[in-house]
Design a protein around this motif. Sequence first.
Motif, PDB file in Angstrom:
ATOM      1  N   ASN A 159      24.478  10.950 -13.842  1.00  0.00           N
ATOM      2  CA  ASN A 159      24.981   9.885 -14.702  1.00  0.00           C
ATOM      3  C   ASN A 159      24.839  10.269 -16.168  1.00  0.00           C
ATOM      4  OD1 ASN A 159      24.758   8.553 -12.125  1.00  0.00           O
ATOM      5  ND2 ASN A 159      24.982   6.618 -13.252  1.00  0.00           N
ATOM      6  N   ALA A 160      25.889  10.017 -16.921  1.00  0.00           N
ATOM      7  CA  ALA A 160      25.830  10.145 -18.382  1.00  0.00           C
ATOM      8  C   ALA A 160      25.348   8.797 -18.905  1.00  0.00           C
ATOM      9  CB  ALA A 160      27.208  10.469 -18.936  1.00  0.00           C
ATOM     10  N   VAL A 161      24.243   8.807 -19.647  1.00  0.00           N
ATOM     11  CA  VAL A 161      23.628   7.554 -20.103  1.00  0.00           C
ATOM     12  C   VAL A 161      23.712   7.460 -21.626  1.00  0.00           C
ATOM     13  CG1 VAL A 161      21.433   6.293 -20.262  1.00  0.00           C
ATOM     14  CG2 VAL A 161      22.063   7.449 -18.129  1.00  0.00           C
ATOM     15  N   ILE A 162      24.203   6.316 -22.103  1.00  0.00           N
ATOM     16  CA  ILE A 162      24.419   6.144 -23.555  1.00  0.00           C
ATOM     17  C   ILE A 162      23.938   4.760 -23.975  1.00  0.00           C
ATOM     18  CG2 ILE A 162      26.116   6.149 -25.416  1.00  0.00           C
ATOM     19  CD1 ILE A 162      27.867   7.495 -22.827  1.00  0.00           C
ATOM     20  N   LYS A 205      32.668  15.057 -15.521  1.00  0.00           N
ATOM     21  CA  LYS A 205      33.948  14.389 -15.220  1.00  0.00           C
ATOM     22  C   LYS A 205      33.646  13.009 -14.638  1.00  0.00           C
ATOM     23  CE  LYS A 205      38.476  14.680 -13.723  1.00  0.00           C
ATOM     24  NZ  LYS A 205      39.600  14.635 -14.718  1.00  0.00           N
ATOM     25  N   ILE A 206      34.099  11.972 -15.339  1.00  0.00           N
ATOM     26  CA  ILE A 206      33.876  10.590 -14.891  1.00  0.00           C
ATOM     27  C   ILE A 206      35.149  10.151 -14.160  1.00  0.00           C
ATOM     28  CG2 ILE A 206      33.279   8.253 -15.633  1.00  0.00           C
ATOM     29  CD1 ILE A 206      31.174  10.297 -16.499  1.00  0.00           C
ATOM     30  N   GLU A 207      35.011   9.816 -12.909  1.00  0.00           N
ATOM     31  CA  GLU A 207      36.199   9.472 -12.125  1.00  0.00           C
ATOM     32  C   GLU A 207      36.497   7.976 -12.164  1.00  0.00           C
ATOM     33  OE1 GLU A 207      38.192  11.549 -10.838  1.00  0.00           O
ATOM     34  OE2 GLU A 207      37.072  13.434 -10.741  1.00  0.00           O
ATOM     35  N   SER A 208      35.460   7.200 -11.776  1.00  0.00           N
ATOM     36  CA  SER A 208      35.736   5.775 -11.536  1.00  0.00           C
ATOM     37  C   SER A 208      35.804   4.998 -12.857  1.00  0.00           C
ATOM     38  CB  SER A 208      34.600   5.201 -10.676  1.00  0.00           C
ATOM     39  OG  SER A 208      33.373   5.623 -11.240  1.00  0.00           O
ATOM     40  N   GLY A 239      29.313  10.656 -12.637  1.00  0.00           N
ATOM     41  CA  GLY A 239      30.328  11.702 -12.656  1.00  0.00           C
ATOM     42  C   GLY A 239      29.800  13.008 -12.104  1.00  0.00           C
ATOM     43  N   MET A 240      30.644  14.056 -12.213  1.00  0.00           N
ATOM     44  CA  MET A 240      30.277  15.366 -11.678  1.00  0.00           C
ATOM     45  C   MET A 240      30.300  16.396 -12.802  1.00  0.00           C
ATOM     46  SD  MET A 240      31.926  17.411  -8.440  1.00  0.00           S
ATOM     47  CE  MET A 240      33.105  18.284  -9.498  1.00  0.00           C
ATOM     48  N   GLU A 264      39.702   2.797 -17.992  1.00  0.00           N
ATOM     49  CA  GLU A 264      40.433   2.932 -16.733  1.00  0.00           C
ATOM     50  C   GLU A 264      40.534   4.389 -16.290  1.00  0.00           C
ATOM     51  OE1 GLU A 264      41.351   0.563 -14.899  1.00  0.00           O
ATOM     52  OE2 GLU A 264      41.324  -1.234 -16.168  1.00  0.00           O
ATOM     53  N   SER A 265      41.069   5.211 -17.199  1.00  0.00           N
ATOM     54  CA  SER A 265      41.419   6.566 -16.752  1.00  0.00           C
ATOM     55  C   SER A 265      40.179   7.464 -16.688  1.00  0.00           C
ATOM     56  CB  SER A 265      42.409   7.164 -17.773  1.00  0.00           C
ATOM     57  OG  SER A 265      41.895   6.918 -19.067  1.00  0.00           O
ATOM     58  N   PRO A 266      40.277   8.480 -15.781  1.00  0.00           N
ATOM     59  CA  PRO A 266      39.178   9.460 -15.705  1.00  0.00           C
ATOM     60  C   PRO A 266      39.014  10.150 -17.061  1.00  0.00           C
ATOM     61  CG  PRO A 266      40.788   9.786 -13.928  1.00  0.00           C
ATOM     62  CD  PRO A 266      41.375   8.794 -14.867  1.00  0.00           C
TER      63      PRO A 266
END
Lengths: 69, 69, 69, 69, 69, 69
Positions: A56-59, B28-31, B11-12, A30-32
Motif C-alpha cells: 500500500n502507498a500511504v499518504i 501501479k494502483i488498479e482499483s 497496488g503492485m 477512477e482510472s488506474p
Amino acid sequence: MKMSARNSLKGMVVSVEKGEITASVKIKIESPEVITAIISKEAVEDLDIKEGDELNAVIKSTEVMVIKE
Amino acid sequence: MKMSARNSLKGMVVSVEKGEITASVKIKIESPEVITAIISKEAVEDLDIKEGDELNAVIKSTEVMVIKE
Amino acid sequence: MKMSARNSLKGMVVSVEKGEITASVKIKIESPEVITAIISKEAVEDLDIKEGDELNAVIKSTEVMVIKE
Amino acid sequence: MKMSARNSLKGMVVSVEKGEITASVKIKIESPEVITAIISKEAVEDLDIKEGDELNAVIKSTEVMVIKE
Amino acid sequence: MKMSARNSLKGMVVSVEKGEITASVKIKIESPEVITAIISKEAVEDLDIKEGDELNAVIKSTEVMVIKE
Amino acid sequence: MKMSARNSLKGMVVSVEKGEITASVKIKIESPEVITAIISKEAVEDLDIKEGDELNAVIKSTEVMVIKE
C-alpha cells in the motif's frame, strides 16, 4: 505547465468540508495510476521491496495538494 | 492495526531503483480509490472547489510511504 | 544555533488567523532569497531543468514552520 | 490552472545538482512575496505571533516542489 | 529563538551516512518526550483515540529536520 | 505489517483536542528511541554533523501520523 511532483491523480470531488483554517476535500480517483514513492534505501532493504510485490502507498491527507484546470 | 493517514492505496510494485540514501519505488494502483486532501480553507474558496469538480490530487513522491503486509 | 532546513526566509507578519487547532500566518518576504528544492532526479530530467530557467518554487502552507528570535 | 498550495515563488534557477534518485535545485527569488504558513494554534500563542513581528519562514528543501511553465 | 514546530527531541548522533544529495542521520533520544501530532479529526474518531491509549507516533525520515546549538 | 517510515515511537496518549477538520494528539514517549532524519548532504556539511554530536530532531506536528494496534 509541468510539475516536479511525480504524483498527479485525476479524479472527481465527492465531498468538501470547511473548517476555520483548513478544509477536507475527498476526491474519487477512477482510472488506474502509477504512484512514485521516494523512501529510504534502508526501508526498501528492510521490507525487501521488489517488483511484483503487493503493498500500500500511504499518504497523510495534509500532504495532498489539488490542482484545478 | 489502524493508521491515522487517510490515504492507503493498494497496488503492485512495478519498479524499484536504489540510490545510496533514498530509493524510488513505483506502484501501479488498479482499483478506484477515494483520496482525502487537507488543504487551506482559503484554497478551497480561491479555487471554488465543490462536489462534482474534476481536479487532480498532487503528491510529492517524498511524501509517500509504503506498507507491506 | 544552526538548522538543517536550507530555506529560512526573513520577513514580517502581515496577518494571523487562529482556528481551534491550526492557525494561518502570512509573512511578507522583502529581500531576495535563494530557495533550495530537493526533488526527484526524474523530475529534473522530465522538466529539463537547467541554470537560467524561470520557474516557480511551490510550497504547501502546512509545510512552512516559523522561527521567532 | 489553479493550485491549492498557497506559496508559489517566482525565480530563476541558479544551480542544479543531480544524484541517483534525488536532485538539488537552487532558485533565486527576486521579487517580494507573501508566504502562508499553517502551523498549530498552540505555536502561535506560545511564540506570541502577531502582526508586525519579524520572523523567519522555515521550509525543509524536501518540501519544495517546482513548476515550469 | 523559538520555533513553531512542536516536536524538538534532544539526542546524540549515533550515525551519519552521506549520499550525493541527501544524507541519513540517526539520533539516539534518551529522555522521555511528549510528541504532538496534528491529524484529521476523522482519523481520531475512526481510530477512537483517547487519553490512555497505547499507540505509535510514526514519522517519515524525510520529515525530520535537525538543529545544532 | 512493515512500514517504510523509519520512525515509529511507542507511547501513551496524554491529550486529545478536536477541531472541525484537524485534531491535536499529544503522546508521551517513555522509552529511548533512535530517530532517523534524511536531510540534505549540504546541511550535514554546513552543520558539521558527526557521531557524538548533541542536537535536536525537529518535526512539525502536521508531519506526525499515528498507528493504533
